[in-house]
Write an enzyme that holds these catalytic residues in place. Structure first.
Site, PDB file in Angstrom:
ATOM      1  N   SER A 100      -4.374   2.429   1.357  1.00 24.73           N
ATOM      2  CA  SER A 100      -4.939   2.959   0.124  1.00 24.73           C
ATOM      3  C   SER A 100      -4.029   2.620  -1.046  1.00 24.73           C
ATOM      4  O   SER A 100      -2.816   2.441  -0.867  1.00 24.73           O
ATOM      5  CB  SER A 100      -5.079   4.484   0.227  1.00 24.73           C
ATOM      6  OG  SER A 100      -5.451   5.071  -1.012  1.00 24.73           O
ATOM      7  N   TYR A 126      -1.603  13.092   1.563  1.00 28.15           N
ATOM      8  CA  TYR A 126      -2.413  11.888   1.801  1.00 28.15           C
ATOM      9  C   TYR A 126      -1.646  10.637   1.407  1.00 28.15           C
ATOM     10  O   TYR A 126      -1.610   9.645   2.147  1.00 28.15           O
ATOM     11  CB  TYR A 126      -3.717  11.978   1.012  1.00 28.15           C
ATOM     12  CG  TYR A 126      -4.598  10.760   1.159  1.00 28.15           C
ATOM     13  CD1 TYR A 126      -5.231  10.476   2.362  1.00 28.15           C
ATOM     14  CD2 TYR A 126      -4.800   9.885   0.086  1.00 28.15           C
ATOM     15  CE1 TYR A 126      -6.035   9.357   2.503  1.00 28.15           C
ATOM     16  CE2 TYR A 126      -5.605   8.770   0.221  1.00 28.15           C
ATOM     17  CZ  TYR A 126      -6.219   8.509   1.424  1.00 28.15           C
ATOM     18  OH  TYR A 126      -7.023   7.388   1.561  1.00 28.15           O
TER      19      TYR A 126
END
Length: 264
Positions: A144, A157
């Site tokens: 990501s 995250y």
């Protein structure tokens, strides 16, 4: 049709929805065979029916939560028995939550690392010896932009995706000696149901909706990179430029963008 993908056997984790589902469809469209892994078996069965109706490829489905590490060896052994050899692995299973560090329940943070990081490593570890022996293969890890550019309300995250990138970068150098390619994919926000879990309030999706990536486009970029010497795929370009600037001038970016970052 992408001739590099045609006839190849590809494993995709987290294939029951989102970009996992779209990548499965794109591999099949290009003549590749797919082994699809996910927790939600009924969604895999629906996807299998769609692929078999539209494409002349082999598709097999396997129910697995990649956080259940004891079950991974058995599933991968079954896949090897079913396909004979595997040429590609796309580690896509993952989830996130958007909460400030003190608000994120430890049990959820632990679960995130179990799926995003340890599950990815465990799946890779099962297949890597096979790829090394055959002297060919491609491992694609879905990371990501959050792994390159940390922002508020995504501490856990972002940390999990930092870990994925660290693992991927080391693996790339190790695997290259055996003809195995390794690619990291760093997308920004994608218009999928990811945010129904990550952001229960809906604020983030509302604020960045117009900038969200199309899952079909992301899937196409990833599948088109299969069996090429691509180090990273960074989407969208403007967000990756922000990541580069952040790495060069972190204090400046954190100071200037602080209010904007809290919009998620």
């Amino acid at each position: 049709m992408n001739q590099r993908v045609k006839g190849k056997n590809i494993i995709i984790t987290g294939a029951s929805g989102g970009i996992g589902e779209q990548m499965a469809l794109k591999v099949a469209e290009n003549g590749g065979n797919v082994a699809l892994i996910a927790r939600r078996l009924h969604l895999l069965e629906n996807l299998k029916q769609t692929i078999e109706a539209d494409y002349q490829t082999t598709v097999k489905i396997y129910q697995l939560d990649v956080a259940q590490y004891d079950e991974i060896p058995g599933v991968f052994t079954t896949i090897m028995d079913d396909f004979g050899e595997v040429h590609g692995l796309i580690n896509n299973a993952g989830f996130g939550i958007f909460k400030e560090a003190h608000e994120a329940p430890f049990s959820v943070v632990k679960g995130m690392f179990e799926v995003n990081v340890l599950g990815l490593i465990a799946c890779t570890g099962e297949l890597l010896p096979h790829m090394r022996r055959q002297g060919f293969g491609h491992i694609i890890n879905i990371a990501s932009q959050a792994g390159k550019f940390a922002t508020p309300k995504s501490s856990a995250y972002s940390a999990s995706k930092h870990a994925v990138l660290g693992y991927t970068n080391s693996l790339r150098m190790e695997a290259s000696r055996y003809g195995v390619q390794v690619t990291a994919v760093n997308p920004g926000p994608i218009a999928t149901d990811f945010f129904s879990i990550a952001d229960e309030s809906g604020t983030y999706a509302k604020n960045v909706g117009k900038w969200m990536l199309n899952p079909h486009l992301v899937a196409e970029k990833v599948v088109n990179s299969l069996f090429t010497n691509r180090r990273e795929i960074n989407l969208p370009v403007w967000m990756n430029a922000g990541s580069v600037i952040y790495q060069l001038f972190p204090s400046f970016v954190e100071k200037v963008g602080n209010k904007l970052f809290f919009k998620k």
